[in-house]
Design a protein around this motif. Sequence first.
Motif, PDB file in Angstrom:
ATOM      1  N   LEU A 108     -15.518 -24.002  25.887  1.00 38.31           N
ATOM      2  CA  LEU A 108     -14.043 -23.436  25.604  1.00 38.31           C
ATOM      3  C   LEU A 108     -12.986 -24.278  25.193  1.00 38.31           C
ATOM      4  N   VAL A 122     -15.074 -16.844  16.437  1.00 37.72           N
ATOM      5  CA  VAL A 122     -14.479 -17.527  17.689  1.00 37.72           C
ATOM      6  C   VAL A 122     -14.205 -16.679  18.767  1.00 37.72           C
ATOM      7  N   ILE A 123     -13.615 -15.397  18.614  1.00 36.32           N
ATOM      8  CA  ILE A 123     -13.406 -14.496  19.738  1.00 36.32           C
ATOM      9  C   ILE A 123     -14.854 -14.089  20.266  1.00 36.32           C
ATOM     10  N   THR A 175     -16.083 -16.847  22.428  1.00 30.17           N
ATOM     11  CA  THR A 175     -14.941 -16.928  23.790  1.00 30.17           C
ATOM     12  C   THR A 175     -15.208 -15.967  24.617  1.00 30.17           C
ATOM     13  N   VAL A 217      -7.605 -21.764  18.252  1.00 29.26           N
ATOM     14  CA  VAL A 217      -6.373 -21.140  18.627  1.00 29.26           C
ATOM     15  C   VAL A 217      -5.143 -22.134  18.252  1.00 29.26           C
ATOM     16  N   VAL A 240      -5.923 -20.563  26.542  1.00 29.53           N
ATOM     17  CA  VAL A 240      -7.449 -20.741  27.065  1.00 29.53           C
ATOM     18  C   VAL A 240      -7.543 -20.926  28.582  1.00 29.53           C
ATOM     19  N   THR A 287     -12.809 -22.830  21.355  1.00 32.68           N
ATOM     20  CA  THR A 287     -11.767 -21.978  21.364  1.00 32.68           C
ATOM     21  C   THR A 287     -10.321 -22.630  21.441  1.00 32.68           C
ATOM     22  N   LYS A 288     -10.153 -23.509  22.216  1.00 31.59           N
ATOM     23  CA  LYS A 288      -8.865 -24.227  22.072  1.00 31.59           C
ATOM     24  C   LYS A 288      -8.359 -24.734  20.806  1.00 31.59           C
TER      25      LYS A 288
END
Length: 337
Positions: A74, A7-8, A11, A82, A112, A78-79
């Motif tokens: 994202l 994921v990182i 991102t 997280v 994000v 990503t959201k």
Amino acid sequence: MSNPWIVIAITVGLIASSAFFVAVEFALISAKRHRLEDAAPNSRSARAALRSASELTVLLAGSQLGITVCTLALGAITKPAVHHWLTPAFSNWGMPLWIADVSGFVLALIIVTFLHLVVGEMAPKSWAIAHPEKSATLLAIPMRGFMWITRPLLQSLNSMANWLLVKVGVNPVDHVGSGQDPDALRHLVEHSTNVGALDAGYSAQLSGALDMQTLTVRDLLPSNKAPTSVTTSATMNHVRSVSKQSGHLRILVRDNGVPLGIVHVRDTLLQPDHTRAEDIMRPAFTLASDTPVHLALASMRESRNHLAVVTDERTTVGIITLSDVLSRLFPRSEPAI
């Protein structure tokens, strides 16, 4: 996606891609075309930047498409990740599950959005504006590659956008206008003079240069002043006498009022006194009365003529000299009393 390292990595890649598209967009808008043209002969990247600048609407469509895709990715990757990481942490702190879920959602959205807005948009925008030509040439080739892959889609999107603009009465353009028009520059000169930022003498010279875009040679013709001339049969003594009385070194040669050529007093010095003006005269350089002054100046410099006969449909209306043009460009300031 449960693996945080994946994921990182995704991102970072999405934010870097968004920064790339934002930088390309602002770099090509801010870059000075003449600087790219200067670098183009020795730089492949500069040539690529010039090609992109010539189809700016397609490039902007590509940038907007890239930014939009990165933003959606994202939000989709990503959201939620997280959010998934934060909710259990808040729940372990003793929060009710629904509060932990809402808190995790809000905090994930803030994180994000902050990363995308600051790192992915504002920072590259500021860099591109601060170094427009450098950023434009550095990013041009990768952007040309992206545009080549997505060109059919970009052209379709751009055509639809242009169609909408035409429907509301806006004429689409493919490039950004460079520089300022003469009226805007003239207003800037007047304002700078009024506030004391520009000396009045320089103001007159700049205003004269701007007027050259609209002035014609007819506007420079002296009023009620006949040009100094001699007939074709004038002797060298007569030519020198006329030159001494008028202070002019170049004398117009006429025959029944029709200009035929020019005699320079220098050419008379080594000639016998009985030599006629028509024997040593040079062809007269002619200009149409509606010729813009800046074109007249360029023509006179290229042909090395200091005097031009001004005609209006085969009728001679007067003569102008190079000093007439320069005096309009560099007017003499009145001495202070």
